[in-house]
Design a protein around this motif. Structure first.
Motif, PDB file in Angstrom:
ATOM      1  N   THR A  77       0.863  -1.184   0.000  1.00 52.76           N
ATOM      2  CA  THR A  77       0.000   0.000   0.000  1.00 52.76           C
ATOM      3  C   THR A  77       0.899   1.233   0.000  1.00 52.76           C
ATOM      4  O   THR A  77       2.133   1.122  -0.050  1.00 52.76           O
ATOM      5  CB  THR A  77      -0.885   0.060   1.264  1.00 52.76           C
ATOM      6  N   ALA A  78       0.264   2.398   0.097  1.00 53.92           N
ATOM      7  CA  ALA A  78       1.038   3.639   0.099  1.00 53.92           C
ATOM      8  C   ALA A  78       1.743   3.868   1.432  1.00 53.92           C
ATOM      9  O   ALA A  78       2.597   4.742   1.539  1.00 53.92           O
ATOM     10  CB  ALA A  78       0.110   4.813  -0.201  1.00 53.92           C
ATOM     11  N   ALA A  79       1.364   3.090   2.471  1.00 57.17           N
ATOM     12  CA  ALA A  79       1.926   3.319   3.803  1.00 57.17           C
ATOM     13  C   ALA A  79       3.339   2.750   3.892  1.00 57.17           C
ATOM     14  O   ALA A  79       3.535   1.541   3.764  1.00 57.17           O
ATOM     15  CB  ALA A  79       1.033   2.669   4.856  1.00 57.17           C
ATOM     16  N   THR A  80       4.327   3.638   4.118  1.00 56.72           N
ATOM     17  CA  THR A  80       5.718   3.164   4.198  1.00 56.72           C
ATOM     18  C   THR A  80       6.456   3.775   5.386  1.00 56.72           C
ATOM     19  O   THR A  80       7.671   3.862   5.385  1.00 56.72           O
ATOM     20  CB  THR A  80       6.489   3.526   2.918  1.00 56.72           C
ATOM     21  N   GLY A  81       5.721   4.233   6.402  1.00 53.18           N
ATOM     22  CA  GLY A  81       6.371   4.851   7.554  1.00 53.18           C
ATOM     23  C   GLY A  81       7.260   3.863   8.291  1.00 53.18           C
ATOM     24  O   GLY A  81       6.999   2.659   8.300  1.00 53.18           O
ATOM     25  N   ARG A  82       8.333   4.370   8.903  1.00 52.31           N
ATOM     26  CA  ARG A  82       9.266   3.473   9.587  1.00 52.31           C
ATOM     27  C   ARG A  82       9.325   3.722  11.093  1.00 52.31           C
ATOM     28  O   ARG A  82      10.007   3.014  11.811  1.00 52.31           O
ATOM     29  CB  ARG A  82      10.681   3.638   9.007  1.00 52.31           C
ATOM     30  N   PHE A  83       8.655   4.766  11.567  1.00 51.92           N
ATOM     31  CA  PHE A  83       8.812   5.125  12.980  1.00 51.92           C
ATOM     32  C   PHE A  83       8.092   4.129  13.898  1.00 51.92           C
ATOM     33  O   PHE A  83       8.578   3.799  14.965  1.00 51.92           O
ATOM     34  CB  PHE A  83       8.280   6.547  13.203  1.00 51.92           C
ATOM     35  N   GLY A  84       6.928   3.673  13.442  1.00 57.58           N
ATOM     36  CA  GLY A  84       6.173   2.709  14.249  1.00 57.58           C
ATOM     37  C   GLY A  84       6.301   1.313  13.673  1.00 57.58           C
ATOM     38  O   GLY A  84       6.943   1.108  12.645  1.00 57.58           O
ATOM     39  N   PRO A  85       5.683   0.334  14.320  1.00 59.89           N
ATOM     40  CA  PRO A  85       5.782  -1.053  13.858  1.00 59.89           C
ATOM     41  C   PRO A  85       5.138  -1.274  12.490  1.00 59.89           C
ATOM     42  O   PRO A  85       4.154  -0.624  12.149  1.00 59.89           O
ATOM     43  CB  PRO A  85       5.011  -1.831  14.929  1.00 59.89           C
ATOM     44  N   ASP A  86       5.704  -2.204  11.736  1.00 62.67           N
ATOM     45  CA  ASP A  86       5.151  -2.653  10.461  1.00 62.67           C
ATOM     46  C   ASP A  86       3.834  -3.383  10.746  1.00 62.67           C
ATOM     47  O   ASP A  86       3.776  -4.257  11.605  1.00 62.67           O
ATOM     48  CB  ASP A  86       6.179  -3.607   9.828  1.00 62.67           C
ATOM     49  N   LEU A  87       2.757  -3.022  10.017  1.00 62.00           N
ATOM     50  CA  LEU A  87       1.452  -3.616  10.309  1.00 62.00           C
ATOM     51  C   LEU A  87       0.992  -4.611   9.242  1.00 62.00           C
ATOM     52  O   LEU A  87      -0.150  -5.059   9.269  1.00 62.00           O
ATOM     53  CB  LEU A  87       0.396  -2.510  10.462  1.00 62.00           C
ATOM     54  N   THR A  88       1.892  -4.959   8.307  1.00 59.37           N
ATOM     55  CA  THR A  88       1.462  -5.785   7.176  1.00 59.37           C
ATOM     56  C   THR A  88       0.759  -7.065   7.620  1.00 59.37           C
ATOM     57  O   THR A  88      -0.230  -7.464   7.033  1.00 59.37           O
ATOM     58  CB  THR A  88       2.689  -6.152   6.314  1.00 59.37           C
ATOM     59  N   HIS A  89       1.296  -7.697   8.666  1.00 59.44           N
ATOM     60  CA  HIS A  89       0.695  -8.957   9.124  1.00 59.44           C
ATOM     61  C   HIS A  89       0.218  -8.830  10.550  1.00 59.44           C
ATOM     62  O   HIS A  89       0.412  -9.715  11.381  1.00 59.44           O
ATOM     63  CB  HIS A  89       1.703 -10.091   8.978  1.00 59.44           C
TER      64      HIS A  89
END
Lengths: 563, 349
Positions: B281-293
């Motif tokens: 998706t367009a979401a690529t922020g790195r400050f918080g946890p990855d939410l992909t799964h």
């Protein structure tokens, strides 16, 4: 010729004026402006006991919050502030000041001098320490204001960078921490210089270095160690302030600074600091145990040598606080060895106390009760210290409740016990009245029971994986019952300390009159009236052995035959 | 009556000590993962070696305690003053070179033994060679959560570390590279290995060689700020099949489910994407946890709560309810937006 401007002797001061405003101010003034070592010693001790009560109250707040899982007695932020202030208070405001209380009061009396070497520096040192403490506690109302628990530091008492840098601690909390400790540090430096100079330059005739009372020896060693170690701490704190206010990058990791260097700086101070605190406790035990066992200290030269050895070796062991920080295997092995070496002189000390008691006629008055409990607790603290020096095991135990239990065994089980023993021992000299033995026994037994309930049990949650400095824990971890027991023990100790505080106050007014030498002791201070006059000794004493009063009491078999 | 109450107190005291003994022994003899992460219930090679070293050291220190403590007890009872009016002084002894030499030499010998044993184990654990079959994971500590990157597998996991089960015949240990994004943290899963700190600008190493499958709890062990207490950690030791399945799932991009497109739109327009990544998706922020799964995890917010839809919604609505001081802000969403975004996140398996 009648001249009414000159007061007629005897007619001016009516007894009712004693509590007038002017008299109270004069009394206050006499304490604020005093340069007398005895008054400054009392000020230090009162200050130390005051902060013992404050730090103790903080400890109770911590224990209430942890009494069961998921408590909401304190918010996370307030809890972090309270435990930071508890550690800082107990180490710097209580620990570092009791030393100079005992040293100031006793050293000149014990070596037959009229005062410390530098009386005005002495006063300056106390007031620096005093205002450093005020500055630290002002953080509760200064900075962020009165809301919540103010803006007190919440960075642990070792204030690891980069948590203390502006990026992670905005506001003024770490500034209060650093500034107040720099100020008390200056006080410590002044006081240490004074102790060392006094012990080396102010001794009366006949008192060679090898006849110095052990308290003086060990206090001098501790002061030398304080002098060496306060310096890197102060330097690190100045560097931290440069980082925070002038854009320096010493510890600012986001600009390439190093977090590890702060740890090194801090523990180069922080480890020897433990010995700065505990050596004076040994000093007290070295006076109390022989007198109440009715025997000369066994192996005086070995006691002196082991104290110096401890101080020396302690300068090379700091990184055992950093076994988990990622040193090389060789580095870790080195600090394992240096740390374990400390075990040798401490073992010698324990055996010397045992040998002193061996064959004696031990009188278990309150001072001796405290010092006997100290020996066994110090033994246990030393053994858990050996356990923690085993680097691989330390990787498990570091920053767990096991470590907290271990160092409270030193700080409470050894240091606080000796301080209590020392206060019971010298209170009659200072005030002219005995502390109540009955209250003293209550104090001792409640404290020793509370202490063991708290800190014996506290080892176990550490083994079961409970880390330190957490404001709460999950219910399913199996730490709940243990923490409840620990908290109950803490409350028992608090009750004991309140009994002690009451004893100090009530005995001041109603205690049994002490006389010059209530314990039948041997060092010079017991030859003066209680309390001693401003000038200490009417004539300069001359000594011929380590136990001048023994020589006077046993002219048929004086000590100097055997030295 | 008095005697009875004394007996009762003694009985109670005994039962407390029995409870402690039970706790420690129970922990010591149990195998596999436990809710109470006892260091005496090791489940991985380094933790197991440390456990055996600690038994050795406990024996030595215990022996010293019994000897010296017994000596002290003897002295206290044997040499206490009897008869208050006895004012004669006992014989004065000033020292003895032989005795003092003896009690100097014995501690020296003990130190030598302890040091040699310890040094050997330090080298064995710290300088252990890395087998070819080892799995690499880079751990990054954040205030107040964990990031796990598997460089060879292309996986970014969060807060819950999955590692394969190893066995003594052909060990497949996991080697962890430890880093920090902000302040100092410390990685500690007591049953698997001793702790090692995560420092900014430094790389530390740690390895585990897990011997029993299951979930192991741990947490950050270096004070790292307000919510240090809830920087919890879980390690799942998977059997090879479980691990392969987990890897396969983690390598997929996020599920694209059109029925929750509104929620996805809210996520991408309400600043969530500035901090969080959702792969594909367009979401690529790195400050918080990855939410992909996100929904493949058992817990939310680094173990602060169970991962349920209700908790997720409450967490987004007001992070302070579960984790006061967490760096995720309350986003001021209305109820409808909250429902939409929760529905979207709930599809991220």
């Amino acid at each position: 010729m009648a001249d009414s401007t000159y007061p007629i002797p005897g007619a001016v001061e009516a007894p009712s004026r004693r509590w007038s405003q002017a008299a109270v101010l004069e009394w206050l003034n006499s304490w604020v402006t005093t340069v007398d070592h005895k008054k400054l010693g009392i000020l230090y001790i009162v200050y130390a006991i005051f902060f013992l009560l404050v730090g103790g109250a903080e400890a109770i707040a911590i224990r209430i919050q942890l009494i069961q899982p998921n408590m909401h007695f304190l918010s996370p932020q307030v809890f972090n502030r309270i435990f930071t202030m508890h550690g800082t208070t107990m180490v710097f405001l209580f620990g570092m000041t009791y030393i100079f209380g005992f040293a100031n009061y006793l050293i000149p009396l014990m070596i037959g001098a009229r005062d410390m070497a530098f009386p005005r520096l002495n006063a300056l040192s106390f007031w620096l320490t005093f205002f450093g403490g005020i500055l630290l506690y002002y953080s509760f109302i200064g900075g962020g204001g009165l809301y919540g628990a103010g803006n007190a530091p919440d960075v642990m008492w070792w204030a690891y960078a980069p948590l203390t840098e502006r990026a992670f601690s905005p506001g003024h909390a770490p500034d209060y921490w650093a500034l107040s400790l720099i100020v008390t540090g200056f006080g410590t430096i002044g006081a240490s210089i004074n102790v060392i100079s006094t012990a080396f330059c102010m001794r009366c005739k006949g008192m060679t270095l090898m006849r110095l009372p052990l308290l003086v020896w060990v206090m001098t060693v501790a002061s030398g160690l304080a002098l060496i170690t306060i310096t890197p701490l102060t330097a690190a704190q100045v560097m931290l302030l440069i980082d925070r206010y002038l854009g320096g990058h010493f510890f600012d990791t986001q600009a390439g600074g190093s977090a590890m260097i702060w740890a090194h700086f801090f523990w180069i101070f922080g480890h020897p600091e433990v010995y700065v605190l505990v050596l004076p406790a040994f000093a007290i035990a070295n006076e109390v145990i022989p007198v109440f066992s009715r025997k000369a200290m066994f192996g005086y030269p070995a006691v002196v040598a082991s104290s110096v050895a401890i101080a020396f070796v302690s300068l090379g062991v700091w990184a055992h606080h950093m076994f988990t920080i990622g040193m090389t295997s060789v580095g870790n092995a080195f600090f394992v060895l240096s740390t374990e070496l400390v075990g040798i002189p401490t073992a010698i000390k324990i055996f010397n106390w045992l040998a002193t008691m061996w064959g004696g006629k031990i009188r278990f008055a309150t001072p001796m009760l405290f010092c006997t409990a100290f020996v066994i607790q110090f033994l246990l603290a030393g053994l858990t210290g050996i356990i923690l020096s085993i680097a691989p095991w330390n990787w498990q135990l570091h920053n767990s409740y096991f470590v907290i239990a271990h160092f409270h065994y030193i700080l409470v089980g050894a240091i606080a016990f000796c301080i209590f023993g020392g206060i019971y021992y010298w209170y009659p000299k200072v005030t002219g009245r005995m502390l109540s033995e009955k209250l003293g026994k209550w104090h001792f037994w409640l404290f020793v029971i509370g202490f063991h309930i708290t800190f014996d049990v506290m080892h176990i949650p550490g083994i079961l994986g409970m880390p330190r400095s957490i404001y709460t824990y999950e219910a399913d971890r199996g730490w709940g019952t243990l923490n409840m027991i620990v908290s109950i023990g803490g409350i028992i100790q608090a009750i004991a300390v309140l009994i002690f505080a009451w004893n100090l106050i009530s005995s001041y007014f109603k205690g049994k009159i002490a006389g010059n030498d209530p314990w039948d002791a041997w060092t010079l201070e017991w030859s003066t009236p209680s309390p001693p006059p401003v000038y200490n000794f009417a004539t300069d004493p001359v000594v011929t052995s380590r136990r001048p009063l023994w020589d006077l009491k046993h002219p048929d078999d004086p000590d100097w035959h055997y030295e | 009556m008095l005697e009875k109450s004394v007996q009762y107190v003694l009985f109670r005291a005994k039962s407390w000590w029995l409870l402690f003994a039970f706790l420690i022994c129970g922990a010591a003899f149990a195998e596999g993962p436990q809710a109470t992460p006892s260091i005496f219930a090791p489940s991985s090679t380094p933790a197991d070696e440390i456990y055996h070293l600690s038994l050795f050291v406990l024996t030595i220190t215990g022996a010293i305690f019994v000897t010296v403590g017994g000596l002290l007890a003897f002295v206290v009872f044997r040499f206490r003053q009897r008869g208050e009016d006895d004012t004669t002084e006992p014989a004065q002894i000033y020292g003895s070179t032989q005795v003092e030499l003896a009690w100097t030499v014995i501690p020296v010998l003990i130190v030598v033994v302890l040091f040699l044993t310890t040094a050997r184990m330090i080298f064995a654990i710290q300088d252990a060679p890395k087998p070819k079959a080892a799995l690499d994971v880079t751990v990054v500590g954040h205030q107040f959560w964990w990031e796990f990157n598997y460089p060879n597998l292309g996986i970014h996991a969060v807060n819950e570390l999955h590692v394969p089960l190893s066995n003594q015949q052909s060990p497949t240990p996991t080697f962890l590279k430890l880093l920090s994004a902000d302040v100092i943290h410390s990685f500690w899963v007591p049953q698997l290995a001793g702790k090692t700190d995560l420092l900014p600008n430094n790389v530390n190493e740690l390895w585990v060689d897990p011997l029993h499958p299951g979930m192991y709890v741990g947490q950050c062990a270096q004070f790292c700020g307000v919510q240090h207490a809830k920087m919890l950690l879980r390690v799942y030791v998977d059997t090879p099949d479980q691990f392969a399945a987990w890897v396969k799932n983690q390598q997929q991009p996020a599920v694209a489910d059109d029925s929750v497109a509104v929620g996805r739109h809210v996520f991408e327009t309400q600043a969530c994407m500035n901090c969080h990544t959702i792969k594909g998706t367009a979401a690529t922020g790195r400050f918080g946890p990855d939410l992909t799964h996100l929904m493949s995890r058992d817990t939310l917010a680094s173990g602060a709560m169970a991962n349920t839809k209700e908790n997720l919604r409450e967490w987004i609505r007001h992070p302070d309810t579960f984790k006061e001081g967490a760096l995720m802000p309350a986003m001021q969403l209305n109820d409808q937006q909250l429902d939409q975004i929760t529905a979207y996140l709930a599809t991220l398996r």
